[in-house]
Design a protein around this motif. Sequence first.
Motif, mmCIF file in Angstrom:
data_model
loop_
_atom_site.group_PDB
_atom_site.id
_atom_site.type_symbol
_atom_site.label_atom_id
_atom_site.label_comp_id
_atom_site.label_asym_id
_atom_site.label_seq_id
_atom_site.Cartn_x
_atom_site.Cartn_y
_atom_site.Cartn_z
ATOM 1 N N GLY A 220 0.796 -1.143 0.038
ATOM 2 C CA GLY A 220 0.141 -0.046 -0.067
ATOM 3 C C GLY A 220 0.976 1.299 -0.173
ATOM 4 O O GLY A 220 1.901 1.314 -0.775
ATOM 5 N N ALA A 221 0.726 2.220 0.842
ATOM 6 C CA ALA A 221 1.437 3.509 1.165
ATOM 7 C C ALA A 221 2.681 3.287 1.278
ATOM 8 O O ALA A 221 3.610 4.346 1.184
ATOM 9 C CB ALA A 221 0.442 4.314 2.101
ATOM 10 N N GLU A 222 3.123 2.179 1.795
ATOM 11 C CA GLU A 222 4.431 1.817 2.080
ATOM 12 C C GLU A 222 5.331 1.536 1.051
ATOM 13 O O GLU A 222 6.768 1.152 1.122
ATOM 14 C CB GLU A 222 4.564 0.950 3.329
ATOM 15 N N PHE A 223 4.839 1.242 -0.109
ATOM 16 C CA PHE A 223 5.437 0.854 -1.487
ATOM 17 C C PHE A 223 6.443 1.986 -1.837
ATOM 18 O O PHE A 223 5.970 3.010 -2.024
ATOM 19 C CB PHE A 223 4.612 0.499 -2.592
ATOM 20 N N TRP A 224 7.615 1.934 -1.977
ATOM 21 C CA TRP A 224 8.880 2.591 -2.095
ATOM 22 C C TRP A 224 8.282 3.625 -3.265
ATOM 23 O O TRP A 224 8.493 4.911 -2.543
ATOM 24 C CB TRP A 224 10.128 2.121 -2.535
ATOM 25 N N LEU A 225 7.908 3.439 -4.181
ATOM 26 C CA LEU A 225 7.771 4.450 -5.354
ATOM 27 C C LEU A 225 6.414 5.241 -4.990
ATOM 28 O O LEU A 225 6.462 6.548 -5.199
ATOM 29 C CB LEU A 225 7.230 3.580 -6.631
ATOM 30 N N LEU A 226 5.342 4.683 -4.401
ATOM 31 C CA LEU A 226 4.476 5.662 -3.806
ATOM 32 C C LEU A 226 4.862 6.516 -2.738
ATOM 33 O O LEU A 226 4.545 7.680 -2.767
ATOM 34 C CB LEU A 226 3.132 4.809 -3.442
ATOM 35 N N GLN A 227 5.455 5.939 -1.620
ATOM 36 C CA GLN A 227 5.924 6.455 -0.442
ATOM 37 C C GLN A 227 6.742 7.998 -0.864
ATOM 38 O O GLN A 227 6.903 9.029 -0.226
ATOM 39 C CB GLN A 227 6.655 5.651 0.487
ATOM 40 N N LEU A 228 7.795 7.623 -1.756
ATOM 41 C CA LEU A 228 8.646 8.517 -1.957
ATOM 42 C C LEU A 228 7.854 9.560 -2.651
ATOM 43 O O LEU A 228 8.240 10.764 -2.802
ATOM 44 C CB LEU A 228 10.014 7.818 -3.073
ATOM 45 N N ALA A 229 6.977 9.386 -3.509
ATOM 46 C CA ALA A 229 6.391 10.439 -4.544
ATOM 47 C C ALA A 229 5.353 11.104 -3.603
ATOM 48 O O ALA A 229 5.461 12.504 -3.554
ATOM 49 C CB ALA A 229 5.263 9.669 -5.359
ATOM 50 N N ARG A 230 4.944 10.765 -2.588
ATOM 51 C CA ARG A 230 4.128 11.434 -1.637
ATOM 52 C C ARG A 230 5.026 12.324 -0.913
ATOM 53 O O ARG A 230 4.845 13.513 -0.461
ATOM 54 C CB ARG A 230 3.346 10.514 -0.528
ATOM 55 N N GLU A 231 6.206 11.755 -0.422
ATOM 56 C CA GLU A 231 7.023 12.482 0.400
ATOM 57 C C GLU A 231 7.464 13.709 -0.316
ATOM 58 O O GLU A 231 7.594 15.046 0.110
ATOM 59 C CB GLU A 231 8.158 11.641 0.926
ATOM 60 N N LEU A 232 8.205 13.673 -1.609
ATOM 61 C CA LEU A 232 8.616 14.734 -2.531
ATOM 62 C C LEU A 232 7.600 15.719 -2.889
ATOM 63 O O LEU A 232 7.710 16.964 -2.548
ATOM 64 C CB LEU A 232 9.053 14.024 -3.573
ATOM 65 N N ASP A 233 6.150 15.366 -2.924
ATOM 66 C CA ASP A 233 5.258 16.233 -3.061
ATOM 67 C C ASP A 233 4.974 16.868 -1.923
ATOM 68 O O ASP A 233 4.775 18.186 -2.151
ATOM 69 C CB ASP A 233 3.980 15.410 -3.389
ATOM 70 N N ASP A 234 5.057 16.474 -0.787
ATOM 71 C CA ASP A 234 4.750 17.298 0.274
ATOM 72 C C ASP A 234 5.854 18.181 0.582
ATOM 73 O O ASP A 234 5.877 19.268 0.961
ATOM 74 C CB ASP A 234 4.538 16.239 1.760
ATOM 75 N N ALA A 235 7.108 17.724 0.406
ATOM 76 C CA ALA A 235 8.215 18.703 0.693
ATOM 77 C C ALA A 235 8.255 19.805 -0.138
ATOM 78 O O ALA A 235 8.500 21.106 0.209
ATOM 79 C CB ALA A 235 9.461 17.908 0.441
ATOM 80 N N ILE A 236 7.886 19.710 -1.412
ATOM 81 C CA ILE A 236 7.673 20.800 -2.506
ATOM 82 C C ILE A 236 6.732 21.812 -1.916
ATOM 83 O O ILE A 236 7.009 22.977 -2.199
ATOM 84 C CB ILE A 236 7.261 20.127 -4.060
ATOM 85 N N LEU A 237 5.619 21.407 -1.609
ATOM 86 C CA LEU A 237 4.387 22.149 -1.178
ATOM 87 C C LEU A 237 4.806 22.940 -0.012
ATOM 88 O O LEU A 237 4.519 24.051 0.375
ATOM 89 C CB LEU A 237 3.110 21.618 -1.285
ATOM 90 N N HIS A 238 5.388 22.010 1.000
ATOM 91 C CA HIS A 238 6.002 22.657 2.178
ATOM 92 C C HIS A 238 7.106 23.939 2.034
ATOM 93 O O HIS A 238 6.974 24.920 2.541
ATOM 94 C CB HIS A 238 6.656 21.883 3.151
ATOM 95 N N LEU A 239 7.855 23.665 1.188
ATOM 96 C CA LEU A 239 9.022 24.640 0.920
ATOM 97 C C LEU A 239 8.648 25.787 -0.015
ATOM 98 O O LEU A 239 8.810 27.051 0.089
ATOM 99 C CB LEU A 239 10.179 24.014 0.258
ATOM 100 N N ARG A 240 7.575 25.510 -0.952
ATOM 101 C CA ARG A 240 7.056 26.476 -1.786
ATOM 102 C C ARG A 240 6.075 27.635 -0.983
ATOM 103 O O ARG A 240 6.539 28.555 -1.208
ATOM 104 C CB ARG A 240 5.974 25.739 -2.895
#
Length: 313
Positions: A220-240
């Motif tokens: 599920g959400a712990e699958f590497w490709l999905l987890q990394l995509a969600r983390e990167l998306d969150d970081a982009i929005l946080h810094l932006r």
Amino acid sequence: IITSAKPRVFSSGANIKMLATASHAAKVNFCKFTNETRCAMEQATALSGQYYLAVINGSASGGGYALALSCEHIMLVDDGSSRVALPELPLLGVLPATGGLTRLVDKRKIRRDYADIFCTTAEGVGGKRAIEWGLVDELVAPSKMEEASLLRARLLAGTDGRPDRKGITLTPLNRRVSGDQINYGYLAVEINRGKSCAAFTLHGPEERCSVGLEEVLAQGAEFWLLQLARELDDAILHLRTNRPDINCWIFKVVGEREILNSYDSLLVDGVGNWFLEEIRLFWIRVLKRLDVTSRSLMAIVDTGSGFSGILFE
């Protein structure tokens, strides 16, 4: 179904007084995020078979009508007062900033002379004229609104019950902020205030992807490709949003190329699997968000870098 719980108002768009006192960066982020949301809705309709129905039960102006324009079908209550409008030009002296005119002309194929009149008419258009000009798809009587919207929703959804799509739970991300360091499971962001830069380090998995499609879904959400995509998306929005003082973003990838490629191979071999397809579409949205972030972006490729496949993109 997107509608309003308030009588006589669907959505009147942005809070103009709030935007008037906001910084330029806040206005830019606001416009980007709202349009990225609408683009995600349209992507879901085009590629995921997920349909959005706007039921306008009041005034829909500015961003409110732009939200409706992102939907596959627009239903307008014929009560004599419900109307659609893009009043930014006559009221504020600016063009609609989040794709309203583009969606009118390119998506709904509105005649350009109608679009010109529409975007210079502050009071908007309703009733039969809204239908004739193509601004909405359907008029319904107020007493029939609920029944008609449910019927239209069923027609849009079709008869496919999608029995193969069990769905997963998107658990909360574990974002840990300590000073100028932001850490996730597979992503670390180190901020250097003095140099106005942020270093993003993306970490690949430790083992090859040797699991089958059923095991991937079980992760599920712990699958590497999905987890990394969600983390990167969150970081982009946080810094932006929260760190407009950081002007340069630097990207690094740590990981074994062969291991990373095994995950890309799974995406290729799993064509037709709904879960893997949604992960691929999610990555498309994340990379598009990065494209329009309005920062200086750098990727450092050195010995041991894992820029391969999706991460090379």
